[in-house]
Enzyme design. Structure first.
Site, mmCIF file in Angstrom:
data_model
loop_
_atom_site.group_PDB
_atom_site.id
_atom_site.type_symbol
_atom_site.label_atom_id
_atom_site.label_comp_id
_atom_site.label_asym_id
_atom_site.label_seq_id
_atom_site.Cartn_x
_atom_site.Cartn_y
_atom_site.Cartn_z
ATOM 1 N N ASN A 159 0.809 -1.215 0.000
ATOM 2 C CA ASN A 159 0.000 0.000 0.000
ATOM 3 C C ASN A 159 0.848 1.274 0.000
ATOM 4 O OD1 ASN A 159 0.910 -0.001 2.619
ATOM 5 N ND2 ASN A 159 -1.050 -0.483 3.544
ATOM 6 N N GLN B 288 -4.546 3.775 18.367
ATOM 7 C CA GLN B 288 -5.669 3.623 17.447
ATOM 8 C C GLN B 288 -6.566 2.492 17.921
ATOM 9 O OE1 GLN B 288 -3.470 5.346 13.434
ATOM 10 N NE2 GLN B 288 -4.124 3.249 13.459
ATOM 11 N N HIS C 42 -7.330 6.194 10.038
ATOM 12 C CA HIS C 42 -6.193 5.542 9.358
ATOM 13 C C HIS C 42 -6.698 4.750 8.143
ATOM 14 C CE1 HIS C 42 -2.161 3.245 10.023
ATOM 15 N NE2 HIS C 42 -2.361 3.575 8.765
HETATM 16 P P1 NAD Z 1 10.298 1.685 3.557
HETATM 17 O O1 NAD Z 1 10.902 0.668 4.466
HETATM 18 O O2 NAD Z 1 10.368 1.497 2.086
HETATM 19 O O3 NAD Z 1 10.928 3.118 3.876
HETATM 20 C C1 NAD Z 1 11.229 3.557 5.153
HETATM 21 C C2 NAD Z 1 12.352 4.580 5.064
HETATM 22 O O4 NAD Z 1 12.508 5.188 6.343
HETATM 23 C C3 NAD Z 1 13.704 3.963 4.695
HETATM 24 O O5 NAD Z 1 14.236 4.653 3.575
HETATM 25 C C4 NAD Z 1 14.542 4.190 5.943
HETATM 26 O O6 NAD Z 1 15.905 4.407 5.678
HETATM 27 C C5 NAD Z 1 13.889 5.438 6.528
HETATM 28 N N1 NAD Z 1 14.183 5.626 7.952
HETATM 29 C C6 NAD Z 1 14.067 4.736 8.950
HETATM 30 N N2 NAD Z 1 14.445 5.288 10.113
HETATM 31 C C7 NAD Z 1 14.796 6.571 9.837
HETATM 32 C C8 NAD Z 1 15.274 7.619 10.641
HETATM 33 N N3 NAD Z 1 15.481 7.475 11.943
HETATM 34 N N4 NAD Z 1 15.528 8.798 10.039
HETATM 35 C C9 NAD Z 1 15.332 8.943 8.700
HETATM 36 N N5 NAD Z 1 14.896 7.970 7.885
HETATM 37 C C10 NAD Z 1 14.623 6.787 8.463
HETATM 38 O O7 NAD Z 1 8.790 1.794 4.028
HETATM 39 P P2 NAD Z 1 7.542 2.551 3.323
HETATM 40 O O8 NAD Z 1 6.749 1.566 2.525
HETATM 41 O O9 NAD Z 1 8.023 3.787 2.684
HETATM 42 O O10 NAD Z 1 6.687 2.863 4.636
HETATM 43 C C11 NAD Z 1 7.189 3.747 5.619
HETATM 44 C C12 NAD Z 1 6.278 3.791 6.817
HETATM 45 O O11 NAD Z 1 5.038 4.378 6.449
HETATM 46 C C13 NAD Z 1 5.878 2.416 7.382
HETATM 47 O O12 NAD Z 1 6.869 1.892 8.238
HETATM 48 C C14 NAD Z 1 4.611 2.744 8.118
HETATM 49 O O13 NAD Z 1 4.870 3.207 9.427
HETATM 50 C C15 NAD Z 1 4.014 3.887 7.295
HETATM 51 N N6 NAD Z 1 2.873 3.412 6.481
HETATM 52 C C16 NAD Z 1 1.655 3.988 6.689
HETATM 53 C C17 NAD Z 1 0.555 3.544 5.977
HETATM 54 C C18 NAD Z 1 -0.802 4.162 6.159
HETATM 55 O O14 NAD Z 1 -1.812 3.543 5.828
HETATM 56 N N7 NAD Z 1 -0.886 5.386 6.654
HETATM 57 C C19 NAD Z 1 0.689 2.498 5.052
HETATM 58 C C20 NAD Z 1 1.949 1.981 4.825
HETATM 59 C C21 NAD Z 1 3.039 2.419 5.558
#
Ligand code: NAD
Length: 400
Positions: free
Chosen positions: A146, A313, A332
């Site tokens: 997603n 949540q 959410h």
């Molecule tokens: P991803 O793993 O592809 O990307 C995460 C990025 O965060 C990576 O590039 C990583 O290096 C970076 N990161 C981690 N810790 C960090 C820090 N301390 N400082 C800076 N950068 C940091 O994941 P994604 O698919 O892009 O998803 C990211 C997040 O979004 C998920 O972990 C989740 O919490 C959230 N998400 C929310 C929804 C929603 O419905 N709202 C859906 C999917 C994901």
């Protein structure tokens, strides 16, 4: 085996008899070439509600035909909830970030058979990852399922904040036509500086989508993007979040929640932002200090805040983000569009097929394996837990 699946409630009026669209567009691959979830079969119709209790993620036939037990519930919070009772002899727990079952160390300790926690979606912070490592419970999620859904939500919320859509929509719903009221906080996004905290799958996709609005784009991440991507998008990389936020009109937060990122946006960091900046946070609510956000909106340090993620949540009925000024919050939802549900339901099935067959689960799906951060967990998380305070979710009371 016993599979415990915690899903959100059915629609108040019951499951839909008809959907808005007859089918979903067919996607072949994610932009980086990764294949979409590919279970051996599915027992659901893509485009139908799967993430609520009656949807059962389309898993019942598959699991029961193979002799397993499936228990599905939305009763997940507070002492004596059904999920806690069923957990004690469960082998696998499935939960969605939209309606997370907070799998704390205390809960895990009641479940000696537990082998795996599956996140039907992305973001496994609702599991105490340190406890999972200590107890050798594997944690997996459906990476990429997603991410692009969320990036669409980000673009929608940035535009709606900057252009002040909510206010204009309210004026019309109330029967009004005062144009001056409708535009006194309305700006163009064009030419603004937009920065993302993290440029992983979501952050990078949001940047790619935003490019077409002719904005200046910035990012901060613990992993630098390849030079060709920085060049393609004309990106400015920042070594620290402080350096980025002080030059941005709009900041979007896209990192996972883990001990390094919990309360990253507190009074101090918000105080370093440009006066009047906007924040869109679709990552996790707890990356922001909720009261600091509300204070900054009151004072004008922030012009707007939107997102779909809260902590805990469901958000307690008196959560300050429900009532603070200039917010564009949704529940959410960004990652659980009907389109996304079809992908993560298929992904969960693929994971379970691998688990039962003893074949490897895709490396990008892994967060914790054999007592260590693994796969995307090793790339994007740090050790520890971010589940503290999750018991507050029991404060939410339905129907008011
Ligand atoms: P991803 O793993 O592809 O990307 C995460 C990025 O965060 C990576 O590039 C990583 O290096 C970076 N990161 C981690 N810790 C960090 C820090 N301390 N400082 C800076 N950068 C940091 O994941 P994604 O698919 O892009 O998803 C990211 C997040 O979004 C998920 O972990 C989740 O919490 C959230 N998400 C929310 C929804 C929603 O419905 N709202 C859906 C999917 C994901």
């Amino acid at each position: 085996m016993k599979i415990l699946c915690i899903l959100y409630d059915d629609p108040k009026g019951g499951m839909p008899s008809k959907y808005a669209l007859d089918d979903l567009p067919k996607l072949d691959k994610y932009p980086d070439g990764m294949t979409l979830p590919s279970p051996k079969a599915i027992d659901f119709i893509p485009g139908e509600l799967l993430g609520c209790v009656s949807g059962e993620l389309g898993l019942r036939k598959f699991l029961e035909d193979a002799g397993h037990t499936l228990v599905v519930t939305s009763d997940k919070d507070g002492d004596g909830c059904q999920a806690d009772k069923e957990l004690v002899d469960a082998d696998v727990v499935i939960s969605q970030p939209f309606f997370p079952y907070y799998l704390t160390r205390e809960k895990m300790e009641t479940a000696p058979n537990l082998k795996m926690a599956i996140t039907a979606g992305i973001g496994s912070d609702h599991v105490d990852l340190q406890a999972a490592m200590d107890r050798k419970v594997d944690v997996v999620e459906v990476t990429f399922c997603n991410s692009r859904s969320v990036a669409e939500h980000i673009v929608m919320q940035i535009l709606s904040l900057v252009r002040d859509y909510h206010n204009q929509h309210r004026i019309i719903n109330e029967g009004g036509w005062n144009i001056a009221d409708a535009v006194q906080r309305s700006y163009d996004l064009e030419g603004m500086h937009v920065g993302t905290v993290a440029a992983g799958r979501i952050g990078l996709d949001a940047l790619r989508k935003l490019k077409h609005f002719d904005v200046h784009m910035h990012y901060f991440d613990r992993h630098k993007l390849p030079d060709e991507v920085e060049k393609e998008l004309n990106l400015t990389f920042h070594e620290s979040v402080e350096s980025m936020v002080k030059v941005c009109d709009v900041v979007t937060i896209n990192c996972p929640l883990h001990p390094e990122t919990e309360h990253m946006f507190n009074d101090e960091l918000i105080g370093k932002m440009k006066r009047g900046a906007y924040i869109v946070n679709t990552a996790r609510g707890k990356i922001c200090d909720k009261d600091a956000i509300a204070r900054a909106l009151e004072s004008g340090q922030l012009s707007g805040y939107a997102g779909d993620v809260w902590f805990p949540q469901p958000a307690p009925n008196d959560h300050v983000w429900r009532t603070m000024p200039h917010h564009g919050m949704t529940p959410h939802t960004s990652g659980t569009s009907l389109s996304a549900q079809a992908r993560y339901a298929a992904g969960v099935r693929e994971i379970l097929e691998c688990f039962f067959d003893g074949s490897p689960i895709r490396d990008p799906y892994l967060i914790v394996q054999n007592g260590e951060l693994a796969g995307m967990g090793a790339h994007s998380y740090s050790k520890g837990t971010a589940t503290g305070g999750s018991e507050e979710a029991a404060k939410y009371k339905k129907n008011n």
